[in-house]
Enzyme design. Structure first.
Site, PDB file in Angstrom:
ATOM      1  N   ARG A 264       2.535  -9.969 -12.571  1.00  0.00           N
ATOM      2  CA  ARG A 264       2.554  -8.544 -12.905  1.00  0.00           C
ATOM      3  C   ARG A 264       3.936  -8.219 -13.465  1.00  0.00           C
ATOM      4  NH1 ARG A 264       2.924  -5.649  -7.885  1.00  0.00           N
ATOM      5  NH2 ARG A 264       5.050  -5.145  -8.520  1.00  0.00           N
ATOM      6  N   HIS A 268       3.610  -2.071  -9.734  1.00  0.00           N
ATOM      7  CA  HIS A 268       2.246  -2.081  -9.190  1.00  0.00           C
ATOM      8  C   HIS A 268       1.464  -0.889  -9.734  1.00  0.00           C
ATOM      9  CE1 HIS A 268      -1.041  -2.612  -6.383  1.00  0.00           C
ATOM     10  NE2 HIS A 268      -0.895  -1.346  -6.012  1.00  0.00           N
ATOM     11  N   TYR A 277      12.256  -4.880  -4.742  1.00  0.00           N
ATOM     12  CA  TYR A 277      11.791  -6.045  -3.993  1.00  0.00           C
ATOM     13  C   TYR A 277      11.650  -7.317  -4.839  1.00  0.00           C
ATOM     14  CZ  TYR A 277       7.325  -4.491  -6.037  1.00  0.00           C
ATOM     15  OH  TYR A 277       6.340  -4.083  -6.907  1.00  0.00           O
TER      16      TYR A 277
END
Length: 370
Positions: A264, A268, A277
Site C-alpha cells: 500500500r 490506509h 508507523y
C-alpha cells in the site's frame, strides 16, 4: 521481496523482463499467452485506475468526499484479477476495490457517490455481478461463501457456463473470525469461491509480522484447500493465478486462497498518517517495484508500445479524471430524510414514525436565525 521468494509466482520481473512460466507452491504451472492489444489493454487499465484514484484522493482533501481508501500500489492485483473474471462470476469486494469495479464496467462515479454520502452504493449487484462495498472487515468472505454454496446447490458448476464467486480482503482481515469461518464452510462444502487476499503489508498500522508467523497463503492447507502466493505488483501473474483459481472453482473443485503480495503506497485511508508507523525507506524500496513502470518497461522493450501510445493513455486517463471531478462537483445532494428510504422493501410503521419525527425536528428550525 517476500520472506520466501521461491514460492512467489511472477511472470514479469520488477525490471520488466518476461518470465515464460512459473510454478506456484500449489504445483501448478502458470503462464499467459496474450496478444499485443491485450498487453496494451492491461497498461491502459492500470494507468486509468491509478489516475482516477488520485483524483478521488484530491477530492477528499478538498472536502468533496468524506473519506477515501486509496488503491495506490495495488493496481496490478486488482486489474489482473478483475480481468480474469467471467461475466457470470460474482464479486464480493471490501471498500478499496476500485480497480475491480472498473474492470466490471461499473461507472467510476459509483464508489465516489458512496464516499460523498449521496447514496449507499448505487450499482446493481445483480446487473453488474458485483456486491456492494463492505466496511465491516472480513464480513464479505462469508457472503461470498454462502453465495458460492448456493451456486453449487443450484448445479451451476462444471461446463463452460460454470459460475464462481470471489471475495477480496486485506491481510488484516485474515485475523478476523469471519474469514476463518468462511474458510471452514467453503472447504467442507467444496464451494466454488476464490479468496483473494491483497497483502499490502499493513492492517492499518499493524505490520504483517505482527499478524502471522507463516506466509498467509500457507493457512489454506490447514483448511484443506490450495493456497498460492503471487507477485501482486505483476499484473500478468495476478491474471494467470486468478484465472486458474476461478477455473478450479467453476469446475467444482472447491476454493483457493490467493495471497497477492503487494504494498500500500499511500495511507490506509485519507484519515490515516502512515509516516507515524512506516519508515520512508520501506516505501521507497517498494516504489522500485511499481506495477505500472514494470509493465511499461516490458511494452517498450518488446516494441509493443511506443511513446505516442504512452502519452495517449496518460491524456485519456487525465480526461477521464477531469470528467469524474466535474460529475462529483455537480452531484445533487440527497433529501435529508432519504436516509430512511430502502430500510425495508415494503416500508415499516416504525421507520415511518422515525421519519416523521426527524422531519418535525428539522421543521422546528425554520425561521430560526441559528
Amino acid at each position: 521481496m517476500a520472506r520466501d521468494d521461491d514460492t512467489l509466482v511472477q511472470l514479469l520481473t520488477p525490471d520488466g523482463e518476461r518470465v515464460d512460466r512459473a510454478v506456484g507452491p500449489d504445483g501448478v504451472e502458470y503462464s499467459v499467452d496474450l496478444t499485443d492489444a491485450e498487453y496494451r489493454g492491461f497498461y491502459r487499465d492500470l494507468v486509468t485506475v491509478r489516475r482516477l484514484d488520485a483524483e478521488a484522493t484530491a477530492l477528499q482533501r478538498q472536502g468533496e468526499l468524506g473519506i477515501w481508501a486509496s488503491l495506490l500500489g495495488q493496481e496490478a492485483a486488482q486489474v489482473g484479477s478483475g480481468r480474469a473474471l467471467r461475466p457470470q462470476d460474482m464479486v464480493f469486494p471490501t471498500y478499496r476495490e476500485h480497480g475491480v469495479l472498473y474492470c466490471r464496467g461499473i461507472d467510476p462515479i459509483m464508489p465516489l457517490s458512496l464516499f460523498r454520502g449521496v447514496d449507499q452504493g448505487a450499482w446493481d449487484p445483480i446487473e453488474t455481478r458485483c456486491g456492494m462495498y463492505t466496511i465491516v472487515i472480513g464480513a464479505q468472505t462469508l457472503h461470498a461463501t454462502g453465495y458460492a454454496m448456493g451456486i453449487a446447490m443450484d448445479g451451476k458448476v462444471g461446463g463452460d457456463d460454470g459460475e464462481a464467486a470471489i471475495a477480496y480482503f486485506g491481510d488484516g482481515a485474515t485475523s478476523q473470525g469471519d474469514v476463518n469461518e468462511a474458510f471452514i464452510w467453503s472447504a467442507v462444502y467444496t464451494a466454488p469461491v476464490v479468496f483473494f487476499c491483497q497483502n499490502n503489508q499493513y492492517a492499518i498500522s499493524e505490520p504483517i509480522e505482527r499478524q502471522t508467523r507463516v506466509p498467509l497463503y500457507q493457512r489454506a492447507a490447514g483448511f484443506g484447500f490450495p493456497g498460492v502466493r503471487v507477485d501482486g505488483n505483476d499484473v500478468l501473474a495476478s491474471y494467470a493465478v486468478t484465472r486458474h483459481a476461478l477455473d478450479h472453482a467453476r469446475s467444482g473443485q472447491g476454493p483457493t486462497l490467493i495471497e497477492a503480495y503487494t504494498y500500500r503506497m499511500g495511507a490506509h485511508t485519507t484519515s490515516d498518517d502512515p509516516s507515524r508507523y512506516r519508515p520512508p525507506a520501506e516505501a521507497e524500496a517498494w516504489r522500485s517495484r511499481d506495477p505500472i513502470a514494470r509493465l511499461a518497461a516490458f511494452l517498450g522493450r518488446q516494441q509493443i508500445a511506443d511513446e505516442t501510445f504512452f502519452a495517449e493513455v496518460d491524456e485519456q486517463a487525465r480526461t477521464e479524471a477531469v470528467r469524474l471531478r466535474e460529475r462529483v462537483l455537480t452531484m445533487p445532494d440527497p433529501a435529508p430524510d432519504s436516509i430512511f428510504d430502502n430500510v425495508y422493501p415494503h416500508g415499516s410503521p416504525l421507520v415511518d414514525g422515525e421519519r416523521e419525527r426527524f422531519n418535525a425536528y428539522r421543521k422546528s428550525f425554520e425561521g430560526s436565525a441559528h
